[in-house]
Design a protein around this motif. Structure first.
Motif, mmCIF file in Angstrom:
data_model
loop_
_atom_site.group_PDB
_atom_site.id
_atom_site.type_symbol
_atom_site.label_atom_id
_atom_site.label_comp_id
_atom_site.label_asym_id
_atom_site.label_seq_id
_atom_site.Cartn_x
_atom_site.Cartn_y
_atom_site.Cartn_z
ATOM 1 N N PHE A 124 0.853 -1.192 0.000
ATOM 2 C CA PHE A 124 0.000 0.000 0.000
ATOM 3 C C PHE A 124 0.887 1.239 0.000
ATOM 4 O O PHE A 124 1.908 1.295 0.680
ATOM 5 N N HIS A 220 -5.879 0.814 5.557
ATOM 6 C CA HIS A 220 -5.404 0.899 4.173
ATOM 7 C C HIS A 220 -6.547 0.747 3.162
ATOM 8 O O HIS A 220 -6.350 0.990 1.969
ATOM 9 N N PHE A 230 -2.040 0.880 -4.424
ATOM 10 C CA PHE A 230 -1.302 -0.314 -3.990
ATOM 11 C C PHE A 230 -0.813 -1.116 -5.179
ATOM 12 O O PHE A 230 -1.312 -0.972 -6.297
#
Ligand SMILES: [Ca+2]
Ligand SMILES: [Ca+2]
Ligand SMILES: [Ca+2]
Ligand SMILES: [Ca+2]
Length: 279
Positions: A124, A220, A230
């Motif tokens: 990420f 995330h 990501f």
């Protein structure tokens, strides 16, 4: 050491689906890629999935021992294609689904000159730091196949190469499998039996199909679509061939606070941040 050129052997293309998945149907995690729209019909088009699926294809036809990147190994170590989508099921839970096609036999033992399968790695922020691993095999007494594991890069084993074509296991930064970390969730995973007739370059192939509840990603991934950029990566324990899927920016919304802060400085920072970190 051989210096076979990659050019001419490699077929590489990346397609960015523009409008993504809000409407994507849930997949069945059974090791069969028919529900992704992928077909092993001996054609180039067979690699192309349904719309709404992001993908990259890096099929290589090298005979045994041929150069991949960053190492050698030919079809037996060829990471060939990765697929990605996400969807929200009727229960309101959102899932990230991954597909992988490889010429690497999942049952390849790790011994002598042979190396077994690696784990899916998710970065990420695309900053070279891998926050999560999704385990394709049992890695310790507590970390098992299907576990989603929160990691730092120090939690990962690394491969044989320190740079493309440079054999230097002691200094490799190519991560391969999770050794340690914190179990934060459970993915569904299925691995197919061997199949042929995939694309036009021949060889044996296997398909990994994975479904991860995004709740495992904590802050995330907030909501029904990715809230942060990501990358997803996979390789085997030698890291002879590494495949990375980098969902295009247009499909991943930037956090609202960042968007609001975007002035000239913010744009410069964004451009810098988005430059992929590659080893
Ligand atoms: Ca399936
Ligand atoms: Ca291949
Ligand atoms: Ca490849
Ligand atoms: Ca990261």
């Amino acid at each position: 050491m051989k210096t076979t050129s990659l050019a001419g052997f490699a077929l590489a293309f990346v397609t960015a689906a523009i409008a993504l998945p809000a409407h994507a149907n849930p997949l069945t995690i059974d090791g069969n890629f028919a529900d992704w729209g992928v077909k092993n019909n001996g054609t180039l088009a067979g690699w192309t999935p349904n719309s709404g699926v992001l993908f990259t294809v890096e099929d290589q036809s090298n005979a045994n021992g041929g150069y991949l990147s960053p190492g050698w190994g030919g079809q037996a170590y060829d990471a060939e294609a990765m697929y990605l989508t996400w969807y929200t099921k009727a229960d309101g839970q959102t899932y990230l689904a991954l597909g992988l096609i490889t010429g690497h036999d999942p049952n390849t033992p790790t011994s002598g000159n042979s190396y077994g399968r690696g784990d899916f790695a998710i970065d990420f922020g695309r900053d070279g730091s891998f926050e999560f691993g999704v385990l394709t095999a049992d890695r310790s007494s507590t970390l098992h196949q299907g576990d989603v594991v929160s990691t730092t890069n120090a939690d990962w084993a690394t491969g044989l190469w320190s740079a493309p074509g440079v054999y230097d296991p002691a200094h490799s930064t190519y991560i391969t499998k999770v050794n340690t970390g914190t179990d934060v969730g459970n993915a569904s995973m299925a691995i197919s039996n061997r199949f042929g007739n995939m694309g036009t370059l021949g060889g044996n192939h296997w398909f990994y199909e994975v479904e991860i509840p995004v709740s495992a990603f904590g802050n995330h991934w907030v909501g029904n679509t990715p809230s942060e950029s990501f990358d997803v990566q996979w390789t085997m324990l030698c890291a002879n061939d590494i495949i990375i899927l980098d969902p295009p920016a247009a499909t991943v919304s930037e956090p609202a606070s960042l968007a609001l802060a975007l002035g000239a400085f913010g744009l410069a920072g964004l451009a810098r941040r988005r430059k992929p970190v590659r080893h």
